[in-house]
Scaffold this motif. Structure first.
Motif, PDB file in Angstrom:
ATOM      1  N   TRP A 247      57.164  47.530  32.437  1.00  0.00           N
ATOM      2  CA  TRP A 247      56.239  47.246  34.152  1.00  0.00           C
ATOM      3  C   TRP A 247      55.839  48.631  34.552  1.00  0.00           C
ATOM      4  O   TRP A 247      56.612  49.459  35.138  1.00  0.00           O
TER       5      TRP A 247
ATOM      6  N   ASN B 282      49.558  47.338  42.043  1.00  0.00           N
ATOM      7  CA  ASN B 282      49.126  46.558  41.556  1.00  0.00           C
ATOM      8  C   ASN B 282      50.834  46.523  40.583  1.00  0.00           C
ATOM      9  O   ASN B 282      50.275  47.905  40.215  1.00  0.00           O
TER      10      ASN B 282
ATOM     11  N   LYS C  80      51.424  46.025  36.263  1.00  0.00           N
ATOM     12  CA  LYS C  80      50.491  45.823  34.883  1.00  0.00           C
ATOM     13  C   LYS C  80      51.923  45.333  33.847  1.00  0.00           C
ATOM     14  O   LYS C  80      52.803  46.606  33.479  1.00  0.00           O
TER      15      LYS C  80
ATOM     16  N   GLU D   9      48.498  44.664  27.254  1.00  0.00           N
ATOM     17  CA  GLU D   9      48.349  43.733  29.302  1.00  0.00           C
ATOM     18  C   GLU D   9      48.632  42.275  28.929  1.00  0.00           C
ATOM     19  O   GLU D   9      47.948  41.972  28.095  1.00  0.00           O
TER      20      GLU D   9
ATOM     21  N   GLU E 132      50.387  38.426  30.763  1.00  0.00           N
ATOM     22  CA  GLU E 132      49.876  37.930  31.704  1.00  0.00           C
ATOM     23  C   GLU E 132      51.503  37.924  32.522  1.00  0.00           C
ATOM     24  O   GLU E 132      51.869  38.098  33.841  1.00  0.00           O
TER      25      GLU E 132
ATOM     26  N   GLY F  97      52.553  40.066  36.476  1.00  0.00           N
ATOM     27  CA  GLY F  97      52.095  41.126  37.059  1.00  0.00           C
ATOM     28  C   GLY F  97      52.044  40.507  38.783  1.00  0.00           C
ATOM     29  O   GLY F  97      51.872  41.783  39.585  1.00  0.00           O
TER      30      GLY F  97
END
Length: 229
Positions: free
Chosen positions: A163, A169, A171, A182, A184, A194
């Protein structure tokens, strides 16, 4: 900043970390550092949580996390703990543990590390990834510097999920066919994306950590428990 160091006499190795870290504001990259010097610096630094070392075949990065960095890291770690508890998953936390392997001359110290799927394979409170599996999940917070060098090390160590926080933000990176992609959603906490993590972190600008933990528990009860994953 990159600095090339000549070989230090053995009697001076123990002073390198102290000399360097006492003058670092954010981070510094050193070249031509032997594995032995890196190990000596780890010993000299000891359990000082304010210092992170990344070593990759002669290149050493020393990072000094800020207070904001640590706040985000600790909050994400608390979220991991809440998710594991709510889902009744085993969890072993090792924080910013040193993960290194002498056979490939690579090592790094994540901001936080967790065993979940492999928690039952870890006995006691010490790990040695030359014989133990790598952590199932680690957290990396990028604020004043990038964790790109660390990611290259984690790739070789076989860390399956990261993480990575960058500029408000999160990812979720997963190791697939030798590269980080990457994704979802988390492969460990399949309901967590994320975007959802980022939403919880945004609350931290106005709420305390206890309130955020309550928000995660409420979301789990009201949203996750009514969905089919």
């Amino acid at each position: 900043m990159t600095i090339a160091l000549e070989a230090y006499p053995n009697e001076q190795i123990g002073n390198i970390a102290t000399d360097i870290t006492s003058n670092i504001i954010a981070n510094v990259v050193l070249s031509n550092i032997s594995w032995q010097t890196y190990q000596a610096m780890l010993t000299d630094i000891g359990d000082r949580s304010s210092v992170r070392l990344v070593y990759d075949q002669g290149v050493l990065e020393i990072r000094m996390p800020s207070d904001f960095h640590e706040a985000i890291n600790r909050l994400l770690a608390r979220i991991v703990g809440v998710l594991a508890e709510e889902l009744d998953l085993p969890l072993k936390e090792f924080g910013s543990v040193t993960l290194n392997r002498s056979d490939i001359k690579k090592g790094a110290e994540p901001d936080s590390s967790f065993y979940i799927q492999n928690a039952d394979r870890i006995s006691g409170n010490r790990i040695d990834i030359s014989v133990d599996p790598p952590p199932d999940l680690i957290i990396e917070v990028d604020i004043t510097n990038s964790s790109e060098r660390s990611l290259a090390v984690y790739q070789q160590l076989g860390i399956p999920e990261i993480w990575r926080y960058t500029k408000d933000n999160v990812k979720i990176l997963q190791l697939r066919d030798g590269d980080y992609l990457e994704c979802e959603f988390s492969a460990i906490f399949v309901m967590i994306s994320g975007e959802i993590l980022g939403n919880f972190l945004q609350i931290s600008s106005t709420e305390n950590s206890t309130s955020i933990v309550r928000a995660v528990r409420k979301w789990m009860a009201e949203t996750y428990m009514n969905r089919d994953f």
